[in-house]
Design a protein around this motif. Structure first.
Motif, PDB file in Angstrom:
ATOM      1  N   TRP A 241      47.170  39.259  42.992  1.00 17.29           N
ATOM      2  CA  TRP A 241      46.364  38.030  42.925  1.00 17.29           C
ATOM      3  C   TRP A 241      46.880  37.003  43.925  1.00 17.29           C
ATOM      4  O   TRP A 241      46.108  36.354  44.624  1.00 17.29           O
ATOM      5  CB  TRP A 241      46.393  37.435  41.510  1.00 17.29           C
TER       6      TRP A 241
ATOM      7  N   VAL B 167      43.744  40.388  38.985  1.00 18.05           N
ATOM      8  CA  VAL B 167      43.406  39.243  38.130  1.00 18.05           C
ATOM      9  C   VAL B 167      44.592  38.269  38.110  1.00 18.05           C
ATOM     10  O   VAL B 167      45.738  38.690  38.185  1.00 18.05           O
ATOM     11  CB  VAL B 167      43.122  39.742  36.693  1.00 18.05           C
TER      12      VAL B 167
ATOM     13  N   VAL C  48      37.284  43.051  33.226  1.00 20.34           N
ATOM     14  CA  VAL C  48      37.559  42.557  34.570  1.00 20.34           C
ATOM     15  C   VAL C  48      36.341  42.864  35.437  1.00 20.34           C
ATOM     16  O   VAL C  48      35.837  43.991  35.430  1.00 20.34           O
ATOM     17  CB  VAL C  48      38.824  43.216  35.169  1.00 20.34           C
TER      18      VAL C  48
ATOM     19  N   LYS D 188      37.053  39.874  40.449  1.00 21.50           N
ATOM     20  CA  LYS D 188      38.386  39.594  39.881  1.00 21.50           C
ATOM     21  C   LYS D 188      38.364  38.515  38.797  1.00 21.50           C
ATOM     22  O   LYS D 188      39.410  38.065  38.345  1.00 21.50           O
ATOM     23  CB  LYS D 188      39.415  39.241  40.962  1.00 21.50           C
TER      24      LYS D 188
END
Lengths: 273, 145
Positions: free
Chosen positions: A81, B33, B60, B64
């Motif tokens: 992320w 995520v 999910v 994302k």
């Protein structure tokens, strides 16, 4: 901190798997994953040996339970992320960006390498806190950042002129990450401290606490005891629906409610002593 | 148009205690995520059930983003609570360590009904009662059906 996973194979699966899960919920196992053949339990420590002695599933007739331990090394699981995170614009005055981003064009950019700590500005609560902080005068102030995470709020406090800043977080990963972010922003006066509210040892002009409803209501009296006359308390980390609980708690401790703000479902409150 | 689902993740996490360690960290992190965002939301939504093991199903999406549904605790966990039992009996067929009432069985069955493969309340209650017996929990009173 390293974790240990214990992978259990349970045959026949039901109801023994559910019973095993119920029994393990009495241990310090933090979380579980149900599999087609059993269960994986995750413990927040390194475990060398485990025994099912005294467990109900062990004594269930016709049920066979086997297990395997595996130590999981600490790792930055959020890396995927982080590699893709977008800069945040709080206002024309303030942006938050990662080291690999170009400048946002705001008057000031904070550089945050988030790792696995809370606080990049992506979350509405961090955004709300940053936004409220821009409206306060931090010049020569003493500041406490409770639940500091990445240290983003403490870093803004230093940039806005605070002269003493304690950044306390219960998570060892966060204190390390706070130091890293201080270096990225050329901050030098913030003191990252690992601990809970019992680590508060000084008095402050501004207390920032973006945690959650339960911790805030439980510890608010400790924050208030550490506030100088006319000090501000900024709270976030809870839903709009929890606002009244926090306001009545704060008022019972002698705080004056100055302002409420919200973004999506999340709330931010400003109090003064 | 509905968003494209990239993954469904099923975990059992204690209320108010989600953190970025395994299994949450690797399960969500590998999908790109923001783990911290999930933890903050999960903890805020489960703050009234601190420490309780709660099943959570996380969806999910392709971009994302995610959302999640929190279910009621597993029947065995609820039975242990109802019977005020710790760790259970090591000898389920010989030593009855605790009791629950049929009313308590019904309450658990009602709560768990959406997660069980049962079509009637009676069959859901039978299933919960079976789990209780396997755990060495005696059900007090007359079977109501």
């Amino acid at each position: 901190m390293n974790y240990t996973s214990i992978t259990f194979t349970v045959d026949p699966l039901l109801p023994a798997r559910d019973i095993l899960l119920a029994e393990l919920s009495d241990t310090n196992a933090e979380s579980f994953v149900e599999t087609e053949t059993g269960l994986i339990a995750y413990f927040p420590e390194e475990i060398a040996a485990f025994s099912l002695e005294g467990y109900m599933v062990n004594a269930m007739e016709g049920v066979e339970v086997t297990f395997e331990l595996q130590v999981i090394e600490r790792e930055n699981w959020n890396a995927a992320w982080e590699a893709a995170f977008q800069p945040i614009i709080v206002s024309e005055k303030l942006g938050v960006k990662a080291p690999f981003h170009a400048a946002t064009g705001c008057e000031m950019d904070l550089i945050i390498q988030p790792k696995m700590s809370f606080g990049t500005g992506h979350h509405d609560t961090t955004w709300l806190m940053l936004n409220e902080m821009l409206l306060l005068n931090f010049n020569t102030k003493h500041v406490l950042d409770m639940g500091s995470g990445t240290g983003v709020l403490a870093i803004l406090a230093e940039k806005m002129g605070a002269i003493k800043i304690d950044a306390i977080d219960i998570d060892d990963w966060s204190t390390e990450n706070c130091q890293e972010n201080m270096d990225l922003n050329a901050c030098s006066i913030i003191r990252p401290i690992q601990g809970d509210a019992s680590a508060i040892k000084a008095n402050y002009d501004i207390v920032l606490a973006n945690i959650n409803r339960n911790v805030l209501t439980a510890d608010m009296h400790i924050y208030v005891a550490a506030m100088n006359p006319n000090a501000y308390l900024l709270l976030s980390g809870f839903f709009i629906s929890d606002r009244e609980i926090l306001i009545s708690k704060a008022e019972s401790l002698g705080l004056k409610h100055l302002k409420s703000n919200a973004r999506n479902d999340w709330s931010c409150l400003v109090f003064m002593l | 148009m509905a968003k494209e689902v990239a993954a469904l993740i099923k975990l059992q996490v204690r209320g108010g205690a989600a953190n970025p360690s395994p299994p949450i960290g690797p399960a969500l992190g590998s999908k790109g995520v923001n783990i911290m965002e999930f933890c903050k939301q999960f903890n805020a939504r489960t703050q009234d059930r601190p420490g309780k093991v709660l099943p959570v199903v996380i969806t999910v999406y392709g971009d994302k983003s995610f959302d999640f549904v929190i279910k009621t605790p597993p029947a065995a966990v609820q039975l242990m609570d109802a019977a005020k039992l710790k760790g259970g009996s090591p000898e389920p067929n010989r030593k009855k360590v605790a009791t629950v009432s049929w009313d308590q069985v019904r309450t658990i069955a009602e709560e768990k009904m959406p997660d069980l493969n049962c079509f009637t309340m009676e069959s859901a209650m039978s299933m919960i009662a079976g789990t209780a017996r396997s755990m060495g929990i005696t059900i007090e009173g007359e079977r109501p059906f």
